[in-house]
Scaffold this motif. Structure first.
Motif, mmCIF file in Angstrom:
data_model
loop_
_atom_site.group_PDB
_atom_site.id
_atom_site.type_symbol
_atom_site.label_atom_id
_atom_site.label_comp_id
_atom_site.label_asym_id
_atom_site.label_seq_id
_atom_site.Cartn_x
_atom_site.Cartn_y
_atom_site.Cartn_z
ATOM 1 N N GLY A 1 0.801 -1.214 0.000
ATOM 2 C CA GLY A 1 0.000 0.000 0.000
ATOM 3 C C GLY A 1 0.834 1.264 0.000
ATOM 4 N N PHE B 1 -7.811 -2.821 -1.045
ATOM 5 C CA PHE B 1 -7.551 -1.961 -2.202
ATOM 6 C C PHE B 1 -6.074 -1.594 -2.260
ATOM 7 C CE2 PHE B 1 -7.002 2.173 -4.136
ATOM 8 C CZ PHE B 1 -7.762 2.092 -5.291
ATOM 9 N N GLU B 2 -5.520 -1.194 -1.117
ATOM 10 C CA GLU B 2 -4.125 -0.766 -1.068
ATOM 11 C C GLU B 2 -3.174 -1.900 -1.417
ATOM 12 O OE1 GLU B 2 -6.330 -0.336 1.300
ATOM 13 O OE2 GLU B 2 -6.653 1.838 1.341
ATOM 14 N N ALA C 1 -3.278 -2.700 -5.225
ATOM 15 C CA ALA C 1 -3.038 -1.614 -6.180
ATOM 16 C C ALA C 1 -1.845 -1.874 -7.102
ATOM 17 C CB ALA C 1 -2.875 -0.291 -5.438
ATOM 18 N N GLU D 1 -2.889 -4.378 -9.674
ATOM 19 C CA GLU D 1 -3.756 -3.718 -10.651
ATOM 20 C C GLU D 1 -2.926 -2.944 -11.678
ATOM 21 O OE1 GLU D 1 -7.115 -1.965 -12.587
ATOM 22 O OE2 GLU D 1 -6.855 -3.775 -11.373
ATOM 23 N N ALA D 2 -1.884 -2.257 -11.219
ATOM 24 C CA ALA D 2 -1.039 -1.481 -12.131
ATOM 25 C C ALA D 2 -0.340 -2.386 -13.142
ATOM 26 C CB ALA D 2 -0.017 -0.673 -11.335
#
Length: 231
Positions: free
Chosen positions: A80, A124-125, A128, A131-132
């Motif tokens: 995160g 989410f953190e 991330a 996801e990138a």
């Protein structure tokens, strides 16, 4: 001084008094990282973290679900905190940039880096950076399945080179000049022709050069897979 007060004083290690009512997830993560930095992941337990905080181990359960919760929280904290750079659409730029951002973050607590490979992150953190990477690969034309394979390869490669960077032993090379010379003599005395030939390089470990080589090799492989996906 009561018995409970004396016990608390014995485990605070110079920290100011901190009661269970003052605990937070962030404070627990910081304490867990302190244990990891000192004793490695194997040293993490509810008791060891509570000892750093100066509280009863039972109070931690109000914030984390046992040891697994501690390790998940640390992994999510590590990921995160990665500052993902804006995508340019060029893998040759974006992949090294993401790798550099992760390396910068991971080297703050290198003993914790392997947790990224072993924990099931859901926040989410924590997701991330994944996801990138997936976004970069999908935008380049890789299928979802291929993108997942490549993300796993990239993360494992990066974690591996970071661990080698901070834990390299004689087999992987040495960074101090006296050690390099001694290791080179040992390799040259091995009687193995290819080892002897490579001895000057095998004996030396340049952390930055090794990291750059890994990222360049990973980038080249990803570009090959992207071209294959487009063919």
């Amino acid at each position: 001084m009561t018995r409970s007060t004396a016990a608390g004083a014995g485990v605070r290690r110079g920290r100011p008094p901190r009661g269970a009512s003052q605990l937070s997830r962030d404070a627990i993560v910081d304490a867990t990282l302190e244990v990891v930095d000192a004793d490695g992941v194997a040293g993490v337990s509810m008791r060891s973290v509570a000892r750093v905080l100066g509280v009863d181990a039972k109070s931690l359960y109000n914030h984390v679900d046992g040891k697994d919760g501690l390790l998940d929280a640390v992994a999510e904290h590590l990921l995160g905190g990665v500052s993902i750079p804006p995508a340019t659409g060029d893998i040759r730029v974006d992949l090294p940039a993401i790798a550099d951002a992760f390396r910068e973050r991971a080297l703050l607590h290198p003993e914790a880096a392997p947790l990224v490979l072993t924990r099931r992150l859901a926040s989410f953190e924590g997701l991330a950076p994944v996801e990138a990477l997936l976004g970069m690969l999908r935008s380049a034309g890789c299928s979802t399945g291929e993108s997942v394979h490549l993300v796993r390869f990239l993360v494992a490669s990066l974690i591996g080179t970071l661990l080698r960077e901070v834990q390299a032993g004689p087999t992987l090379g040495i960074s101090d000049q006296d050690g390099i010379a001694a290791r080179q003599r040992t390799l040259e005395d091995s009687g193995l022709p290819h080892v002897i030939e490579a001895a000057p390089r095998l004996a030396r470990f340049d952390r930055d050069a090794e990291y750059r080589y890994t990222v360049q090799a990973a980038t080249a492989l990803v570009l090959d897979r992207v071209r294959a996906s487009r063919a």
